[in-house]
Structure formats: structure tokens, C-alpha cells
Design an enzyme around this catalytic site. Structure first.
Site, PDB file in Angstrom:
ATOM      1  N   ASN A 168     -10.997   2.209   2.850  1.00  0.00           N
ATOM      2  CA  ASN A 168     -10.489   2.092   1.477  1.00  0.00           C
ATOM      3  C   ASN A 168     -11.337   1.187   0.579  1.00  0.00           C
ATOM      4  O   ASN A 168     -11.603   1.511  -0.573  1.00  0.00           O
ATOM      5  CB  ASN A 168      -9.036   1.601   1.473  1.00  0.00           C
ATOM      6  CG  ASN A 168      -8.449   1.627   0.063  1.00  0.00           C
ATOM      7  OD1 ASN A 168      -8.480   2.653  -0.604  1.00  0.00           O
ATOM      8  ND2 ASN A 168      -7.966   0.502  -0.408  1.00  0.00           N
TER       9      ASN A 168
ATOM     10  N   TRP B 112      -9.821   7.177  -8.009  1.00  0.00           N
ATOM     11  CA  TRP B 112     -11.029   7.445  -8.805  1.00  0.00           C
ATOM     12  C   TRP B 112     -10.868   6.952 -10.240  1.00  0.00           C
ATOM     13  O   TRP B 112     -11.780   6.364 -10.817  1.00  0.00           O
ATOM     14  CB  TRP B 112     -11.385   8.942  -8.770  1.00  0.00           C
ATOM     15  CG  TRP B 112     -12.262   9.215  -7.600  1.00  0.00           C
ATOM     16  CD1 TRP B 112     -11.865   9.662  -6.364  1.00  0.00           C
ATOM     17  CD2 TRP B 112     -13.673   8.986  -7.508  1.00  0.00           C
ATOM     18  NE1 TRP B 112     -12.946   9.726  -5.527  1.00  0.00           N
ATOM     19  CE2 TRP B 112     -14.071   9.323  -6.191  1.00  0.00           C
ATOM     20  CE3 TRP B 112     -14.636   8.532  -8.412  1.00  0.00           C
ATOM     21  CZ2 TRP B 112     -15.395   9.225  -5.759  1.00  0.00           C
ATOM     22  CZ3 TRP B 112     -15.961   8.428  -7.982  1.00  0.00           C
ATOM     23  CH2 TRP B 112     -16.327   8.761  -6.678  1.00  0.00           C
TER      24      TRP B 112
ATOM     25  N   TRP C 194       1.813   1.639  -3.523  1.00  0.00           N
ATOM     26  CA  TRP C 194       0.719   2.205  -4.345  1.00  0.00           C
ATOM     27  C   TRP C 194       0.728   3.724  -4.220  1.00  0.00           C
ATOM     28  O   TRP C 194       0.575   4.463  -5.200  1.00  0.00           O
ATOM     29  CB  TRP C 194      -0.648   1.688  -3.886  1.00  0.00           C
ATOM     30  CG  TRP C 194      -1.114   0.461  -4.601  1.00  0.00           C
ATOM     31  CD1 TRP C 194      -1.140  -0.810  -4.100  1.00  0.00           C
ATOM     32  CD2 TRP C 194      -1.650   0.373  -5.940  1.00  0.00           C
ATOM     33  NE1 TRP C 194      -1.653  -1.669  -5.051  1.00  0.00           N
ATOM     34  CE2 TRP C 194      -1.968  -0.975  -6.175  1.00  0.00           C
ATOM     35  CE3 TRP C 194      -1.891   1.310  -6.954  1.00  0.00           C
ATOM     36  CZ2 TRP C 194      -2.525  -1.425  -7.383  1.00  0.00           C
ATOM     37  CZ3 TRP C 194      -2.433   0.868  -8.153  1.00  0.00           C
ATOM     38  CH2 TRP C 194      -2.740  -0.483  -8.356  1.00  0.00           C
TER      39      TRP C 194
ATOM     40  N   TRP D 148     -16.273  10.652 -13.271  1.00  0.00           N
ATOM     41  CA  TRP D 148     -15.420  10.428 -12.091  1.00  0.00           C
ATOM     42  C   TRP D 148     -14.928  11.732 -11.474  1.00  0.00           C
ATOM     43  O   TRP D 148     -14.674  11.797 -10.271  1.00  0.00           O
ATOM     44  CB  TRP D 148     -14.211   9.541 -12.448  1.00  0.00           C
ATOM     45  CG  TRP D 148     -13.337  10.067 -13.560  1.00  0.00           C
ATOM     46  CD1 TRP D 148     -13.481   9.822 -14.897  1.00  0.00           C
ATOM     47  CD2 TRP D 148     -12.195  10.933 -13.445  1.00  0.00           C
ATOM     48  NE1 TRP D 148     -12.503  10.484 -15.620  1.00  0.00           N
ATOM     49  CE2 TRP D 148     -11.700  11.166 -14.757  1.00  0.00           C
ATOM     50  CE3 TRP D 148     -11.542  11.527 -12.360  1.00  0.00           C
ATOM     51  CZ2 TRP D 148     -10.587  11.970 -15.012  1.00  0.00           C
ATOM     52  CZ3 TRP D 148     -10.434  12.334 -12.613  1.00  0.00           C
ATOM     53  CH2 TRP D 148      -9.968  12.553 -13.925  1.00  0.00           C
TER      54      TRP D 148
ATOM     55  N   GLU E 183       0.844  -1.207   0.000  1.00  0.00           N
ATOM     56  CA  GLU E 183       0.000   0.000   0.000  1.00  0.00           C
ATOM     57  C   GLU E 183       0.877   1.254   0.000  1.00  0.00           C
ATOM     58  O   GLU E 183       0.536   2.253  -0.629  1.00  0.00           O
ATOM     59  CB  GLU E 183      -0.966  -0.001   1.188  1.00  0.00           C
ATOM     60  CG  GLU E 183      -2.094  -1.021   1.060  1.00  0.00           C
ATOM     61  CD  GLU E 183      -2.969  -0.805  -0.193  1.00  0.00           C
ATOM     62  OE1 GLU E 183      -3.367   0.343  -0.474  1.00  0.00           O
ATOM     63  OE2 GLU E 183      -3.234  -1.795  -0.902  1.00  0.00           O
TER      64      GLU E 183
ATOM     65  N   TRP F 185     -20.725  10.413 -20.345  1.00  0.00           N
ATOM     66  CA  TRP F 185     -21.166  10.511 -18.944  1.00  0.00           C
ATOM     67  C   TRP F 185     -22.556  11.149 -18.891  1.00  0.00           C
ATOM     68  O   TRP F 185     -22.877  12.001 -19.718  1.00  0.00           O
ATOM     69  CB  TRP F 185     -20.186  11.361 -18.134  1.00  0.00           C
ATOM     70  CG  TRP F 185     -18.783  10.841 -18.066  1.00  0.00           C
ATOM     71  CD1 TRP F 185     -17.676  11.423 -18.616  1.00  0.00           C
ATOM     72  CD2 TRP F 185     -18.319   9.651 -17.411  1.00  0.00           C
ATOM     73  NE1 TRP F 185     -16.561  10.669 -18.354  1.00  0.00           N
ATOM     74  CE2 TRP F 185     -16.925   9.574 -17.612  1.00  0.00           C
ATOM     75  CE3 TRP F 185     -18.952   8.647 -16.672  1.00  0.00           C
ATOM     76  CZ2 TRP F 185     -16.142   8.542 -17.103  1.00  0.00           C
ATOM     77  CZ3 TRP F 185     -18.169   7.605 -16.169  1.00  0.00           C
ATOM     78  CH2 TRP F 185     -16.785   7.559 -16.381  1.00  0.00           C
TER      79      TRP F 185
END
Length: 487
Positions: A352, A393, A288, A370, A285, A317
Site C-alpha cells: 500500500n 489514485w 477507509w 491519474w 483501514e 496532463w
């Protein structure tokens, strides 16, 4: 020693609100008598959608830092540059007043941050003042972890592999905290309780996030001693305390990624890719977090509200303000979504796993851009961080690097049953559903409890909306391929 010493050093604090393991602070203090400065930039913060609870967290941490720097006789000054394009004039003025030899900063990585720092460096150098910047909020300097063709990675697993190779060769070391210096004839500035344009959050929210390095270190120690072993098995269950709760402290730089990495290694006999699976998962993590910051530098368009995958800019969208508002206000009629949004609104933080679930619901089931979700999160998250928030996102909406293949859409009901099987998380945040049994609580509508205790019916049909999303993605000019799972 007075303030007209010619070797005076200035450290400009930003997202590095700590005394320990602070590269720029240690470097400044090693060169001469040091003064610290922090710039309040409310106009810029509003433009960046920084959350009021995050700005409040910064101010509270500055108060703690001012005390600990005070014990070292390092004064902390507060100046205002409402907008970052005023930073160079403000800092030059201060450097000239204090006869500063060099300004020290820890690198920051957004497009605006880089532009601001380049302008400051240029202005100061023109006046004979040195400008030094240091790698600090990352383990590896962006541009040093590259593919064989010298490009930035787009796939996390490949990025991680190179990080592992680098860590095997040398582990990023923590830097020594500065010692006590001779007293300067400069007083620290008082730190305001609030900044114009940002409301003060509730006391209950503040109490969840106590300020200061001691608290951050306490959380890290507790996690590394007692919880890291269970991290892999418990981190996906929002009703369990399975995560480190350090994200806000990392985002504000109250603790460093090096301190986190060393604590994890210590709990795992120095191993980072074998040994205890909990420690390895948590180090992943951290990587990341690293990956998304490198993406910010390598692909600056993500700093400019653009999709990482350009072909997804053509997605149709939906403009659905009522549905967007229902999502924002936790009244979608899907308990796990509403409970997660309630957690965000009341605590400034969201688990998360649920960040992914609510993001997929907004971008796939509601087919809403988004960027609407990204902005809403930034405006409410105490740990809001451009790189991580944008990365998450775009991952969830299948527009990003290494993202979920577009046909892989989380079903909020099955996610809810799997990760909150007893409904404990849901009932905590939606007390009106407390009377339902563990089967009904995930989907009150299906239990035939029409309007269960004044709870709304779902605003969307999950299977029909899933088909609608699949069609929208299939119709893109160039369909995307799947990447790694970020599970």
C-alpha cells in the site's frame, strides 16, 4: 422435495463468494429451498479492466464455494451474460425454469452495478418474482453516514468520527451460515478453468493467493493473533510481512468486513478507537475502504472516470507515451518505483505505501493523467476494486476527496531510504542491483555507477519535475485546499 417447489429461493452471487456471514445467502436459506447462481460476464469484465489474475481468482474461489455449498445441498449454477444488460433476461429465464419465488442479492455500488440491479429487479417484479437486496459488503448502508446537512462526507476523519459513534451504539453482527437443506433434483454446474478474453496467470502467482474461505479465515486468524499488534509500526515497510494480505479476499467477498472487524475487536478487548494502536490502525483501514464505497454512491462521477474535484479536470496532463511505458514496464531508473511495479506485474499485488509512491511519481513527477495509472492498476491487481483503486489514485494525484495537498509530493528517493533503508525490497525485485551497498541502491545514478549492471538512468529529474507539477496545479482556475493525510 423436487425443483417445482413454489417457495424456491435463488441467490445470485457476485462479489460475495463465501458461505459464512453471507447476508443474502442466509436470508434465502431461511425462506425455503435455495439454489445459487453465478453469471460469467467476460465482456463487462473487459470493459471494467478487470485483471486476468482477478478473474482467475474468482473462478478458483467459485470452485471452492461450489464444494462447500454442495455439502449443504445448495447447487451452484453457472450462467453467462456476456454483458450486464443481458443479466435480467438470463435470470428471468432461470427463475421461470426453477419456479423461483424470490431472488436474493447482496448490494453492489458502482454506477453500472446499480443500473444492472435496478433492471433485474424491475424485470422480475413484472413477472411476479420478488427481488431482495441486502447490506453486506459494508458495515453501514451508504446514505446513512451523512454530514449535519445530509450530504455525503468528503473528509475521512469526519466520516470516521460518525462511524465510531455508530459502532458505539451498535456493532454490525455476523449472520448465521445456512444449515443443510433437503437434496434438490438439481446438479451443480462444472466451473471452467478460464474465461475467454482472460489469460490464466502463472502458477507462482496463483500459489500466492490460494482460493477459499478457509484460506481467508486462516490469514485473518494469523494476522489477528500474531501481527496486528505490530501493524502500525510495520505496515509501511514493504520488505516486512506487516500487512494482512486479505485485500484480494475482501474484494471478492471471500471474507466479509464484519468478520475482519470482529477479529480485530477480539484482539483488542472489544475496543476500536483505543487500546492497541495496531488494531485501531487496521480498523481505520477497514473504514477507509468503507469511505471510498460511500463516495462511489454519493458522488457517482468517480464511477464515470471523472475527477472528484471538478476544477482539476482542467489540469494540463502531459501526453508522454514513452514515459508512461517506462513506468508500466518498471524501467524508470528509480529503484523503489521499478521494484514496486515489478511486484505488481509478478504477484498481482502491490504494497500500500508503494501504491501511493508510484501513483504520485506518475501523476506529479511525470504529470501523466491519474486515469492512466488507475486503468493500469485495475488490469493487474488481484484485489482491484473500483472504489478503493479510484480513491487511492485520486488521493495521490490531488484530484480526489480528502486528498494530499497538491504541494505535498512524495520524493521516491527519501521514501525509499525511509521505508526500505537496507534496500532489501529493491534487491529482491531488482536482482541486478544486488551488488550495491545500502546507500547506492536507492539511486544508482548518484553513485556514479553509470548504468549499474544494466540498470537505466532516471527518466526524469525529480526536482525539476516537482516544480513543473507545482506550476500546473497553481495555474488551475480554483486552487485546492489540503485535506487530511491518508498516511
Amino acid at each position: 422435495m423436487n425443483s417445482v417447489n413454489s417457495d424456491m429461493q435463488l441467490i445470485w452471487l457476485r462479489s460475495d463468494l463465501r458461505q459464512h456471514d453471507n447476508t443474502a445467502l442466509s436470508a434465502a436459506a431461511a425462506r425455503g429451498p435455495t439454489v445459487a447462481v453465478y453469471l460469467l460476464s467476460p465482456q463487462q469484465w473487459l470493459e471494467h479492466d478487470d485483471a486476468p489474475c482477478k478473474v482467475d481468482f474468482w473462478l478458483r474461489n467459485l470452485k471452492e464455494l461450489s464444494k462447500s455449498l454442495g455439502e449443504l445441498n445448495i447447487p451452484l449454477l453457472i450462467r453467462t451474460a456476456a454483458h450486464w444488460d443481458q443479466a435480467q433476461a438470463e435470470l428471468l429465464k432461470l427463475c421461470q425454469q426453477l419456479k423461483i419465488e424470490a431472488l436474493h442479492v447482496n448490494e453492489e455500488y458502482g454506477v453500472h452495478e446499480s443500473r444492472r440491479d435496478a433492471a433485474v429487479a424491475e424485470t422480475l417484479k413484472a413477472e411476479g418474482i420478488e427481488f431482495h437486496s441486502y447490506l453486506d459488503q459494508l458495515l453501514f448502508k451508504p446514505g446513512t453516514v451523512l454530514t449535519k446537512t445530509d450530504t455525503y462526507f468528503k473528509v475521512f476523519s469526519q466520516f470516521r468520527k460518525v462511524c465510531y459513534e455508530r459502532l458505539h451504539r451498535s456493532m454490525p453482527a455476523r449472520v448465521k451460515a445456512p444449515g443443510k437443506q433437503a437434496k434438490l433434483k438439481i446438479d451443480s454446474d462444472p466451473i471452467a478453468d478460464s474465461v475467454e478474453g482472460f489469460t490464466t496467470p502463472s502458477e507462482s502467482l496463483q500459489a500466492l493467493w490460494p482460493a477459499g474461505e478457509k484460506e481467508a479465515q486462516r490469514r485473518l486468524d494469523t494476522f489477528a493473533d500474531a501481527q496486528i499488534d505490530y501493524y502500525k509500526s510495520e505496515r509501511d515497510f514493504p520488505a516486512k510481512p506487516g500487512t494482512s494480505q486479505l485485500s484480494a479476499y475482501l474484494a471478492a467477498g471471500v471474507i466479509s468486513p464484519r468478520q475482519c472487524l470482529h477479529a480485530a475487536l477480539q484482539s483488542n478487548q472489544g475496543e476500536f478507537e483505543s487500546g492497541k494502536v495496531g488494531a485501531v490502525t487496521w480498523i481505520n483501514e477497514l473504514l477507509w475502504r468503507e469511505f471510498y464505497k460511500h463516495i462511489l454512491v454519493g458522488y457517482p462521477r468517480v464511477s464515470r472516470h471523472r475527477a472528484f474535484r471538478p476544477e482539476t479536470e482542467a489540469l494540463a496532463w502531459r501526453d508522454a507515451p514513452d514515459e508512461l511505458a517506462a513506468w508500466q514496464e518498471a524501467r524508470t531508473g528509480l529503484p523503489i518505483i521499478d521494484a514496486a511495479m515489478r511486484q505488481l506485474l509478478e504477484t498481482g499485488w502491490m504494497h500500500n505505501r508503494l501504491r501511493m509512491v508510484v501513483a504520485m511519481f506518475l501523476t506529479k513527477n511525470l504529470l501523466i493523467d491519474w486515469r492512466e495509472g488507475e486503468r493500469f492498476f485495475m488490469r493487474h491487481l488481484i484485489d482491484g476494486d473500483l472504489a478503493a483503486n479510484n480513491g487511492g489514485w485520486q488521493w495521490s494525484s490531488s484530484t480526489g476527496t480528502d486528498s494530499a495537498p497538491y504541494f505535498r509530493i512524495f520524493n521516491p528517493l527519501s521514501q525509499s531510504e525511509k521505508f526500505d533503508s537496507e534496500g532489501l525490497f529493491i534487491k529482491h525485485w531488482l536482482p541486478q542491483l544486488a551488488g550495491l551497498n545500502k546507500k547506492e541502491v536507492h539511486n544508482p545514478a548518484s553513485a556514479g555507477l553509470f548504468g549499474a549492471a544494466d540498470y537505466p538512468a532516471p527518466i526524469v529529474n525529480l526536482s525539476a519535475s516537482r516544480e513543473r507539477a507545482l506550476t500546473a496545479f497553481k495555474n488551475l482556475p480554483s486552487r485546492q485546499a489540503g485535506g487530511d493525510d491518508h498516511e
